[in-house]
Design a protein around this motif. Structure first.
Motif, PDB file in Angstrom:
ATOM      1  N   TYR A  44      43.857  67.298  22.680  1.00  0.00           N
ATOM      2  CA  TYR A  44      44.964  67.679  23.578  1.00  0.00           C
ATOM      3  C   TYR A  44      46.106  68.234  22.734  1.00  0.00           C
ATOM      4  O   TYR A  44      46.493  67.635  21.731  1.00  0.00           O
ATOM      5  CB  TYR A  44      45.415  66.433  24.347  1.00  0.00           C
ATOM      6  N   ILE A  45      46.637  69.384  23.130  1.00  0.00           N
ATOM      7  CA  ILE A  45      47.704  70.035  22.372  1.00  0.00           C
ATOM      8  C   ILE A  45      48.929  70.181  23.254  1.00  0.00           C
ATOM      9  O   ILE A  45      48.822  70.496  24.441  1.00  0.00           O
ATOM     10  CB  ILE A  45      47.246  71.424  21.877  1.00  0.00           C
ATOM     11  N   GLU A  46      50.091  69.950  22.647  1.00  0.00           N
ATOM     12  CA  GLU A  46      51.338  70.092  23.384  1.00  0.00           C
ATOM     13  C   GLU A  46      52.391  70.770  22.525  1.00  0.00           C
ATOM     14  O   GLU A  46      52.537  70.459  21.343  1.00  0.00           O
ATOM     15  CB  GLU A  46      51.853  68.718  23.826  1.00  0.00           C
ATOM     16  N   PHE A  47      53.083  71.710  23.127  1.00  0.00           N
ATOM     17  CA  PHE A  47      54.248  72.345  22.516  1.00  0.00           C
ATOM     18  C   PHE A  47      55.411  72.073  23.455  1.00  0.00           C
ATOM     19  O   PHE A  47      55.338  72.375  24.639  1.00  0.00           O
ATOM     20  CB  PHE A  47      54.025  73.853  22.355  1.00  0.00           C
ATOM     21  N   CYS A  48      56.482  71.488  22.932  1.00  0.00           N
ATOM     22  CA  CYS A  48      57.612  71.090  23.778  1.00  0.00           C
ATOM     23  C   CYS A  48      58.884  71.791  23.298  1.00  0.00           C
ATOM     24  O   CYS A  48      59.136  71.878  22.088  1.00  0.00           O
ATOM     25  CB  CYS A  48      57.779  69.568  23.719  1.00  0.00           C
ATOM     26  N   THR A  49      59.662  72.288  24.235  1.00  0.00           N
ATOM     27  CA  THR A  49      60.913  72.972  23.907  1.00  0.00           C
ATOM     28  C   THR A  49      61.922  72.765  25.029  1.00  0.00           C
ATOM     29  O   THR A  49      61.548  72.424  26.153  1.00  0.00           O
ATOM     30  CB  THR A  49      60.665  74.484  23.691  1.00  0.00           C
ATOM     31  N   ILE A  50      63.190  73.002  24.715  1.00  0.00           N
ATOM     32  CA  ILE A  50      64.233  72.940  25.745  1.00  0.00           C
ATOM     33  C   ILE A  50      64.558  74.341  26.264  1.00  0.00           C
ATOM     34  O   ILE A  50      65.399  74.508  27.123  1.00  0.00           O
ATOM     35  CB  ILE A  50      65.516  72.249  25.239  1.00  0.00           C
ATOM     36  N   HIS A  51      63.871  75.353  25.730  1.00  0.00           N
ATOM     37  CA  HIS A  51      64.116  76.740  26.111  1.00  0.00           C
ATOM     38  C   HIS A  51      63.009  77.221  27.055  1.00  0.00           C
ATOM     39  O   HIS A  51      61.864  77.397  26.641  1.00  0.00           O
ATOM     40  CB  HIS A  51      64.198  77.625  24.868  1.00  0.00           C
ATOM     41  N   LYS A  52      63.372  77.421  28.314  1.00  0.00           N
ATOM     42  CA  LYS A  52      62.384  77.792  29.329  1.00  0.00           C
ATOM     43  C   LYS A  52      61.679  79.104  28.994  1.00  0.00           C
ATOM     44  O   LYS A  52      60.458  79.216  29.139  1.00  0.00           O
ATOM     45  CB  LYS A  52      63.054  77.884  30.700  1.00  0.00           C
ATOM     46  N   GLN A  53      62.439  80.116  28.539  1.00  0.00           N
ATOM     47  CA  GLN A  53      61.823  81.401  28.233  1.00  0.00           C
ATOM     48  C   GLN A  53      60.773  81.254  27.132  1.00  0.00           C
ATOM     49  O   GLN A  53      59.682  81.820  27.232  1.00  0.00           O
ATOM     50  CB  GLN A  53      62.867  82.433  27.799  1.00  0.00           C
ATOM     51  N   TYR A  94      44.041  72.650  25.742  1.00  0.00           N
ATOM     52  CA  TYR A  94      43.010  72.293  24.764  1.00  0.00           C
ATOM     53  C   TYR A  94      42.504  73.590  24.142  1.00  0.00           C
ATOM     54  O   TYR A  94      42.134  74.516  24.869  1.00  0.00           O
ATOM     55  CB  TYR A  94      41.826  71.585  25.432  1.00  0.00           C
ATOM     56  N   LYS A  95      42.511  73.661  22.818  1.00  0.00           N
ATOM     57  CA  LYS A  95      41.966  74.842  22.122  1.00  0.00           C
ATOM     58  C   LYS A  95      41.633  74.436  20.697  1.00  0.00           C
ATOM     59  O   LYS A  95      42.510  73.971  19.960  1.00  0.00           O
ATOM     60  CB  LYS A  95      42.963  75.997  22.152  1.00  0.00           C
ATOM     61  N   SER A  96      40.393  74.645  20.284  1.00  0.00           N
ATOM     62  CA  SER A  96      39.934  74.112  19.000  1.00  0.00           C
ATOM     63  C   SER A  96      40.623  74.725  17.784  1.00  0.00           C
ATOM     64  O   SER A  96      40.810  74.056  16.782  1.00  0.00           O
ATOM     65  CB  SER A  96      38.417  74.292  18.872  1.00  0.00           C
ATOM     66  N   ASP A  97      41.022  75.985  17.851  1.00  0.00           N
ATOM     67  CA  ASP A  97      41.622  76.619  16.677  1.00  0.00           C
ATOM     68  C   ASP A  97      43.136  76.869  16.830  1.00  0.00           C
ATOM     69  O   ASP A  97      43.689  77.749  16.203  1.00  0.00           O
ATOM     70  CB  ASP A  97      40.910  77.938  16.349  1.00  0.00           C
ATOM     71  N   ALA A  98      43.795  76.066  17.649  1.00  0.00           N
ATOM     72  CA  ALA A  98      45.225  76.263  17.910  1.00  0.00           C
ATOM     73  C   ALA A  98      46.103  75.833  16.744  1.00  0.00           C
ATOM     74  O   ALA A  98      47.268  76.223  16.667  1.00  0.00           O
ATOM     75  CB  ALA A  98      45.645  75.524  19.172  1.00  0.00           C
ATOM     76  N   ALA A  99      45.589  75.005  15.852  1.00  0.00           N
ATOM     77  CA  ALA A  99      46.331  74.574  14.670  1.00  0.00           C
ATOM     78  C   ALA A  99      45.494  74.880  13.442  1.00  0.00           C
ATOM     79  O   ALA A  99      44.272  74.839  13.498  1.00  0.00           O
ATOM     80  CB  ALA A  99      46.638  73.075  14.745  1.00  0.00           C
ATOM     81  N   SER A 100      46.160  75.220  12.341  1.00  0.00           N
ATOM     82  CA  SER A 100      45.397  75.435  11.110  1.00  0.00           C
ATOM     83  C   SER A 100      45.526  74.247  10.168  1.00  0.00           C
ATOM     84  O   SER A 100      44.737  74.099   9.246  1.00  0.00           O
ATOM     85  CB  SER A 100      45.807  76.726  10.409  1.00  0.00           C
ATOM     86  N   LEU A 101      46.518  73.399  10.403  1.00  0.00           N
ATOM     87  CA  LEU A 101      46.632  72.157   9.621  1.00  0.00           C
ATOM     88  C   LEU A 101      45.508  71.223   9.993  1.00  0.00           C
ATOM     89  O   LEU A 101      45.142  71.134  11.165  1.00  0.00           O
ATOM     90  CB  LEU A 101      47.956  71.444   9.929  1.00  0.00           C
ATOM     91  N   PRO A 102      44.962  70.501   9.027  1.00  0.00           N
ATOM     92  CA  PRO A 102      43.945  69.486   9.385  1.00  0.00           C
ATOM     93  C   PRO A 102      44.584  68.450  10.294  1.00  0.00           C
ATOM     94  O   PRO A 102      45.681  67.978  10.027  1.00  0.00           O
ATOM     95  CB  PRO A 102      43.582  68.866   8.038  1.00  0.00           C
ATOM     96  N   ARG A 103      43.914  68.126  11.402  1.00  0.00           N
ATOM     97  CA  ARG A 103      44.481  67.172  12.365  1.00  0.00           C
ATOM     98  C   ARG A 103      43.487  66.030  12.571  1.00  0.00           C
ATOM     99  O   ARG A 103      42.303  66.275  12.693  1.00  0.00           O
ATOM    100  CB  ARG A 103      44.735  67.852  13.711  1.00  0.00           C
ATOM    101  N   ASP A 150      55.614  72.781  15.083  1.00  0.00           N
ATOM    102  CA  ASP A 150      56.357  72.167  16.183  1.00  0.00           C
ATOM    103  C   ASP A 150      55.467  71.726  17.336  1.00  0.00           C
ATOM    104  O   ASP A 150      55.934  71.575  18.454  1.00  0.00           O
ATOM    105  CB  ASP A 150      57.411  73.159  16.701  1.00  0.00           C
ATOM    106  N   GLY A 151      54.187  71.534  17.053  1.00  0.00           N
ATOM    107  CA  GLY A 151      53.270  71.117  18.107  1.00  0.00           C
ATOM    108  C   GLY A 151      52.733  69.725  17.866  1.00  0.00           C
ATOM    109  O   GLY A 151      52.984  69.116  16.827  1.00  0.00           O
ATOM    110  N   TYR A 152      52.006  69.243  18.849  1.00  0.00           N
ATOM    111  CA  TYR A 152      51.363  67.936  18.762  1.00  0.00           C
ATOM    112  C   TYR A 152      49.886  68.127  19.103  1.00  0.00           C
ATOM    113  O   TYR A 152      49.555  68.807  20.071  1.00  0.00           O
ATOM    114  CB  TYR A 152      51.996  66.961  19.756  1.00  0.00           C
ATOM    115  N   VAL A 153      49.014  67.544  18.276  1.00  0.00           N
ATOM    116  CA  VAL A 153      47.582  67.570  18.559  1.00  0.00           C
ATOM    117  C   VAL A 153      47.095  66.126  18.613  1.00  0.00           C
ATOM    118  O   VAL A 153      47.210  65.388  17.629  1.00  0.00           O
ATOM    119  CB  VAL A 153      46.790  68.342  17.477  1.00  0.00           C
ATOM    120  N   GLY A 154      46.566  65.716  19.766  1.00  0.00           N
ATOM    121  CA  GLY A 154      46.072  64.354  19.942  1.00  0.00           C
ATOM    122  C   GLY A 154      44.652  64.194  19.431  1.00  0.00           C
ATOM    123  O   GLY A 154      43.971  65.176  19.107  1.00  0.00           O
ATOM    124  N   GLU A 155      44.188  62.974  19.367  1.00  0.00           N
ATOM    125  CA  GLU A 155      42.849  62.681  18.855  1.00  0.00           C
ATOM    126  C   GLU A 155      41.746  63.319  19.686  1.00  0.00           C
ATOM    127  O   GLU A 155      40.670  63.617  19.187  1.00  0.00           O
ATOM    128  CB  GLU A 155      42.631  61.164  18.781  1.00  0.00           C
TER     129      GLU A 155
END
Length: 197
Positions: free
Chosen positions: A140-149, A188-197, A132-137
């Motif tokens: 840059y990493i983003e996780f977006c949700t409608i749940h504040k908690q 920004y974090k280099s190992d935040a995703a394990s899928l190849p991006r 459920d995240g986005y990793v840019g070229e």
């Protein structure tokens, strides 16, 4: 390491606008490896892309699904393909634990996960970002949700890994109409995703 204590009056009076005062980012929180109710990557997948009503996650195909499936199986779980047209894959054995932790229709990250080892917290983050995240070229990493908690939980998780993180609140719009508040966790974090991006 040399440290100087400065007052806010000193910082104000010096008039140096090119060097804003900053606090050095601390390293990650060091905690021992612990036994978790649900293994961390699998739990991250469920938080990111799971059904709020039980132990399943959104049905996928392709290379991404195979990678996610393999990681879940490596943690010792069996995945069921689900009923045709259901839209979900089941993860056997996690529904009972989700209920015990009060997570059914209440997605959040319990404190036990926040106090697990660096590797366990990283695996949890990878499950979240892979589903459920986005990793840019640029990384840059983003996780977006409608749940504040949940957004605040992810901020705490990322911070605990020694990474600077920002939480942004905005309006989710559709065809110019307001739907609800959305919360974007950015870092920004280099190992935040394990899928190849």
């Amino acid at each position: 390491e040399y440290t100087t204590v400065r007052t806010t009056k000193y910082l104000y009076d010096r008039g140096d606008v090119t060097h804003k005062p900053q606090i050095k980012i601390q390293g990650s929180i060091v905690m021992p490896h612990i036994k978790l109710p649900i293994e961390p990557y699998t739990f991250g997948v469920w938080i990111g892309d799971g059904s709020s009503y039980g132990g399943s996650f959104t049905k996928r195909n392709g290379e991404d699904y195979l990678h996610i499936r393999n990681r879940i199986c490596e943690e010792g779980y069996t995945i069921t393909e689900g009923v045709s047209g259901s839209g979900y894959h089941g993860i056997l054995g996690i529904s009972k634990e989700l209920k015990k932790m009060g997570l059914i229709k209440n997605k959040h990250i319990p404190q036990i996960y926040m106090r697990s080892s660096y590797e366990q917290r990283t695996a949890l983050l990878q499950g979240l970002i892979d589903t459920d995240g986005y990793v840019g070229e640029t990384g840059y990493i983003e996780f977006c949700t409608i749940h504040k908690q949940l957004a605040e939980n992810v901020v705490e998780l990322v911070s605990s890994l020694g990474t600077k993180v920002t939480l942004r609140e905005g309006d989710a719009m559709l065809n110019g109409k307001y739907l609800y508040k959305k919360y974007r966790v950015c870092f920004y974090k280099s190992d935040a995703a394990s899928l190849p991006r």
